[in-house]
Design a protein around this motif. Structure first.
Motif, mmCIF file in Angstrom:
data_model
loop_
_atom_site.group_PDB
_atom_site.id
_atom_site.type_symbol
_atom_site.label_atom_id
_atom_site.label_comp_id
_atom_site.label_asym_id
_atom_site.label_seq_id
_atom_site.Cartn_x
_atom_site.Cartn_y
_atom_site.Cartn_z
ATOM 1 N N VAL A 208 0.834 -1.208 0.000
ATOM 2 C CA VAL A 208 0.000 0.000 0.000
ATOM 3 C C VAL A 208 0.862 1.249 0.000
ATOM 4 O O VAL A 208 0.616 2.208 -0.755
ATOM 5 C CB VAL A 208 -0.956 -0.014 1.209
ATOM 6 C CG1 VAL A 208 -1.600 1.353 1.400
ATOM 7 C CG2 VAL A 208 -2.030 -1.077 1.030
ATOM 8 N N CYS A 209 1.894 1.259 0.832
ATOM 9 C CA CYS A 209 2.773 2.435 0.916
ATOM 10 C C CYS A 209 3.488 2.697 -0.412
ATOM 11 O O CYS A 209 3.688 3.858 -0.814
ATOM 12 C CB CYS A 209 3.796 2.249 2.038
ATOM 13 S SG CYS A 209 3.092 2.342 3.688
ATOM 14 N N GLU A 210 3.841 1.625 -1.094
ATOM 15 C CA GLU A 210 4.605 1.793 -2.331
ATOM 16 C C GLU A 210 3.706 2.047 -3.526
ATOM 17 O O GLU A 210 3.988 2.940 -4.342
ATOM 18 C CB GLU A 210 5.470 0.564 -2.557
ATOM 19 C CG GLU A 210 6.358 0.675 -3.785
ATOM 20 C CD GLU A 210 7.257 -0.539 -3.949
ATOM 21 O OE1 GLU A 210 8.061 -0.554 -4.909
ATOM 22 O OE2 GLU A 210 7.154 -1.481 -3.127
ATOM 23 N N MET A 211 2.623 1.294 -3.670
ATOM 24 C CA MET A 211 1.823 1.361 -4.885
ATOM 25 C C MET A 211 0.667 2.356 -4.785
ATOM 26 O O MET A 211 0.409 3.114 -5.720
ATOM 27 C CB MET A 211 1.266 -0.025 -5.214
ATOM 28 C CG MET A 211 2.346 -1.051 -5.500
ATOM 29 S SD MET A 211 1.638 -2.669 -5.915
ATOM 30 C CE MET A 211 3.132 -3.613 -6.221
ATOM 31 N N ASN B 220 0.511 7.903 12.155
ATOM 32 C CA ASN B 220 0.148 7.081 13.318
ATOM 33 C C ASN B 220 -0.787 7.820 14.272
ATOM 34 O O ASN B 220 -1.101 7.320 15.342
ATOM 35 C CB ASN B 220 1.420 6.664 14.065
ATOM 36 C CG ASN B 220 1.151 5.608 15.107
ATOM 37 O OD1 ASN B 220 0.423 4.650 14.859
ATOM 38 N ND2 ASN B 220 1.731 5.787 16.296
ATOM 39 N N SER B 221 -1.240 9.006 13.882
ATOM 40 C CA SER B 221 -2.104 9.802 14.748
ATOM 41 C C SER B 221 -3.574 9.536 14.423
ATOM 42 O O SER B 221 -3.905 8.804 13.492
ATOM 43 C CB SER B 221 -1.785 11.301 14.584
ATOM 44 O OG SER B 221 -1.988 11.702 13.242
ATOM 45 N N LYS B 222 -4.441 10.163 15.181
ATOM 46 C CA LYS B 222 -5.877 10.015 14.970
ATOM 47 C C LYS B 222 -6.338 10.946 13.841
ATOM 48 O O LYS B 222 -5.974 12.114 13.809
ATOM 49 C CB LYS B 222 -6.642 10.328 16.249
ATOM 50 C CG LYS B 222 -6.353 9.361 17.382
ATOM 51 C CD LYS B 222 -7.161 9.720 18.620
ATOM 52 C CE LYS B 222 -6.907 8.748 19.745
ATOM 53 N NZ LYS B 222 -7.675 9.099 20.967
ATOM 54 N N PRO C 273 7.620 2.240 13.589
ATOM 55 C CA PRO C 273 7.423 0.837 13.178
ATOM 56 C C PRO C 273 5.952 0.414 13.148
ATOM 57 O O PRO C 273 5.598 -0.534 12.446
ATOM 58 C CB PRO C 273 8.204 0.053 14.236
ATOM 59 C CG PRO C 273 9.189 1.031 14.794
ATOM 60 C CD PRO C 273 8.503 2.356 14.751
ATOM 61 N N LYS C 274 5.086 1.100 13.895
ATOM 62 C CA LYS C 274 3.669 0.718 13.934
ATOM 63 C C LYS C 274 2.983 0.851 12.578
ATOM 64 O O LYS C 274 1.903 0.286 12.383
ATOM 65 C CB LYS C 274 2.922 1.579 14.958
ATOM 66 C CG LYS C 274 3.232 1.216 16.400
ATOM 67 C CD LYS C 274 2.370 2.030 17.339
ATOM 68 C CE LYS C 274 2.631 1.653 18.785
ATOM 69 N NZ LYS C 274 1.792 2.437 19.719
ATOM 70 N N VAL C 275 3.591 1.596 11.659
ATOM 71 C CA VAL C 275 3.017 1.720 10.320
ATOM 72 C C VAL C 275 2.907 0.353 9.664
ATOM 73 O O VAL C 275 1.996 0.092 8.868
ATOM 74 C CB VAL C 275 3.858 2.688 9.474
ATOM 75 C CG1 VAL C 275 3.397 2.692 8.017
ATOM 76 C CG2 VAL C 275 3.781 4.096 10.051
ATOM 77 N N LEU C 276 3.812 -0.561 10.000
ATOM 78 C CA LEU C 276 3.798 -1.897 9.397
ATOM 79 C C LEU C 276 2.576 -2.706 9.818
ATOM 80 O O LEU C 276 2.126 -3.580 9.074
ATOM 81 C CB LEU C 276 5.078 -2.653 9.769
ATOM 82 C CG LEU C 276 6.382 -2.095 9.194
ATOM 83 C CD1 LEU C 276 7.570 -2.847 9.771
ATOM 84 C CD2 LEU C 276 6.376 -2.191 7.672
ATOM 85 N N THR C 277 2.049 -2.435 10.990
ATOM 86 C CA THR C 277 0.905 -3.198 11.489
ATOM 87 C C THR C 277 -0.359 -2.358 11.586
ATOM 88 O O THR C 277 -1.363 -2.820 12.137
ATOM 89 C CB THR C 277 1.225 -3.782 12.877
ATOM 90 O OG1 THR C 277 1.553 -2.717 13.779
ATOM 91 C CG2 THR C 277 2.383 -4.761 12.803
ATOM 92 N N ALA C 278 -0.348 -1.129 11.065
ATOM 93 C CA ALA C 278 -1.519 -0.254 11.149
ATOM 94 C C ALA C 278 -2.640 -0.758 10.258
ATOM 95 O O ALA C 278 -2.420 -1.504 9.290
ATOM 96 C CB ALA C 278 -1.128 1.170 10.755
ATOM 97 N N LYS D 118 -7.290 2.975 7.675
ATOM 98 C CA LYS D 118 -6.930 4.170 8.434
ATOM 99 C C LYS D 118 -5.690 4.835 7.842
ATOM 100 O O LYS D 118 -5.607 6.065 7.736
ATOM 101 C CB LYS D 118 -6.675 3.786 9.897
ATOM 102 C CG LYS D 118 -6.182 4.939 10.739
ATOM 103 C CD LYS D 118 -5.780 4.462 12.128
ATOM 104 C CE LYS D 118 -5.141 5.607 12.905
ATOM 105 N NZ LYS D 118 -4.682 5.175 14.247
ATOM 106 N N LEU D 119 -4.731 4.023 7.438
ATOM 107 C CA LEU D 119 -3.497 4.559 6.860
ATOM 108 C C LEU D 119 -3.792 5.336 5.578
ATOM 109 O O LEU D 119 -3.274 6.447 5.366
ATOM 110 C CB LEU D 119 -2.534 3.403 6.586
ATOM 111 C CG LEU D 119 -1.110 3.741 6.210
ATOM 112 C CD1 LEU D 119 -0.406 4.465 7.352
ATOM 113 C CD2 LEU D 119 -0.343 2.473 5.844
ATOM 114 N N ILE D 120 -4.644 4.784 4.740
ATOM 115 C CA ILE D 120 -4.993 5.458 3.485
ATOM 116 C C ILE D 120 -5.793 6.739 3.760
ATOM 117 O O ILE D 120 -5.591 7.769 3.100
ATOM 118 C CB ILE D 120 -5.794 4.503 2.578
ATOM 119 C CG1 ILE D 120 -4.903 3.322 2.148
ATOM 120 C CG2 ILE D 120 -6.341 5.222 1.367
ATOM 121 C CD1 ILE D 120 -5.646 2.254 1.360
#
Length: 444
Positions: free
Chosen positions: A327-330, A383-385, A347-352, A356-358
């Motif tokens: 997702v981060c790359e494409m 990683n914020s709300k 590191p939490k970005v890997l398991t987020a 929500k990340l998008i």
């Protein structure tokens, strides 16, 4: 069966004959004593004789047991017989002591010779031996004839009850705490049993554990590797299966992490925050470390850094991690070096959560107009709300102060935008009161 019954009846008749001889001897002795001595001795003798007759009636009951009555009733009668025999022994001793005391303390002791007392005791002793012999014989006969395979009636089978230390069935571990040493001590350690009982087969597993042989050695192991006592309850609550792991396997996994240059403090912290870590084999741990080092193109030091800060990376599934990297790359358009920079910082970005990340990236990049390199420089925003980012940006935009370009005046960094409390945000960035910010939030 008839022969056994006859033998028991013969023993009973023998007891009666011996008692009659004892009574007549005592009567002859009393005739030579004063009336007071005679009255007391005869009263004691007849009281003893009455007790013996009652006991003979009870001891004759086992003939019914030998004829095939239930084992449970037989045991009850045997207990009554033993109690009666003990009473017979006690009355025998008391009668002998009473006679000797009265004979010595009386004025007419010359009329009551010591030979009569000796004769009285010699009469009692055979009776005592005979009763003891009959009791042993009775126990042996009953034990020989009563079998565990004997067929009993349905009514007798239903009446059999065995006391149980633990409730047979329960939907809660609370009912077993008072009877189980393991559960009571786990509660003292801070283990949340209500969480464990919701997991299948965990409750029965805990009830089978012995605290001294199963639980205590593993708690001592945790203490030896540096885990604080206050974390024991958290570890067992989240990973009760740790109590079933062998100490050899646990030690080998700790030794592996230390061989990869994880410090003792880091290992203790990782185990405290990721209780399932020590349930994985050395091979699996090695594969996980290799995966992150290869996928993110990290050095061994950086790999230890992100795993030490987020140890659940070694415990959870790799599928969400792989998906977030794609997702981060494409979808988000980050370069590999930017992804590496983001992961090293957060590191939490890997398991987020992917959605929500998008959502956060879309608002920051498309609404706030923050470029990729700025997001990679301040990845804490990912990683914020989402609600916090949106409310604060819209308030700054309403005031005309939404400026995130470091090359322009009144620059506001993304990390401080999402990290400072509301009061600091209002006084330092918005230059407004907290009440104004709260009133603005109601308009959204």
């Amino acid at each position: 069966m008839t022969l056994c019954a006859t033998l028991v009846e013969d023993r009973a008749e023998l007891r009666i004959l011996l008692l009659i001889a004892m009574a007549s001897s005592c009567t002859r002795l009393c005739l030579r004593c004063r009336s007071r001595l005679c009255s007391k001795t005869v009263a004691s003798t007849w009281q003893y004789y009455t007790q013996v007759r009652n006991c003979i009636r009870v001891t004759r009951v086992p003939t019914q047991i030998l004829d095939g009555s239930s084992v449970i009733k037989g045991n009850h009668i045997m207990n009554q017989a033993r109690q009666c025999n003990q009473q017979m022994f006690r009355y025998s001793d008391l009668a002998a002591k009473h006679l000797a005391t009265e004979a010595k303390g009386d004025i007419g002791v010359e009329e009551t010779s010591g030979a009569d007392v000796v004769a009285y005791k010699s009469t009692l002793l055979p009776i005592r031996d005979a009763v003891l012999e009959s009791q042993v014989s009775l126990d042996l006969d009953a034990a020989a004839d009563i079998s565990a395979l004997e067929v009993i009636s349905d009514e007798e089978a239903v009446s059999i009850s065995f006391p149980s230390a633990l409730p047979p069935v329960s939907a809660s571990l609370r009912d077993y705490v008072d009877q189980s040493e393991t559960l009571s001590k786990l509660v003292q350690l801070g283990v949340s049993l209500w969480k464990l009982e919701q997991r299948p087969n965990v409750g029965s597993m805990l009830l089978r554990l012995n605290f001294n042989t199963d639980v205590a050695p593993r708690l001592l192991f945790l203490k030896e590797i540096g885990v604080e006592d206050s974390r024991f309850g958290y570890i067992i609550t989240h990973n009760p299966f740790f109590l079933t792991e062998s100490l050899e396997n646990l030690q080998s996994r700790v030794n592996y992490l230390k061989s990869k240059k994880f410090s003792s403090e880091t290992v203790a912290s990782m185990v405290s925050r990721a209780p399932y870590l020590l349930n994985f084999s050395v091979k699996r741990l090695d594969n996980r470390l290799g995966f992150y080092q290869e996928q993110l193109h990290l050095s061994a030091s950086n790999t230890r850094n992100i795993v030490g800060r987020l140890p659940r990376l070694l415990c959870g599934s790799l599928e969400p991690v792989k998906e977030n990297l794609k997702v981060c790359e494409m979808e988000l358009g980050f370069k590999k070096n930017e992804i590496q920079q983001i992961v090293l910082a957060v590191p939490k970005v890997l398991t987020a959560n992917k959605s929500k990340l998008i959502q956060i990236f879309d608002f920051v990049h498309n609404i706030m107009k923050v470029p990729h390199y700025m997001i990679a420089k301040f990845p804490q925003v990912l990683n914020s709300k989402y609600l916090r980012v949106r409310e604060r940006h819209l308030f700054l935009e309403y005031l005309g102060k939404a400026q995130y370009d470091p090359t322009l005046p009144n620059y506001i960094s993304l990390d401080r935008l999402v990290s400072v409390p509301d009061e600091t945000f209002c006084t330092e960035f918005a230059l407004a009161t907290l009440e104004d910010f709260y009133l603005f939030q109601k308009t959204l």
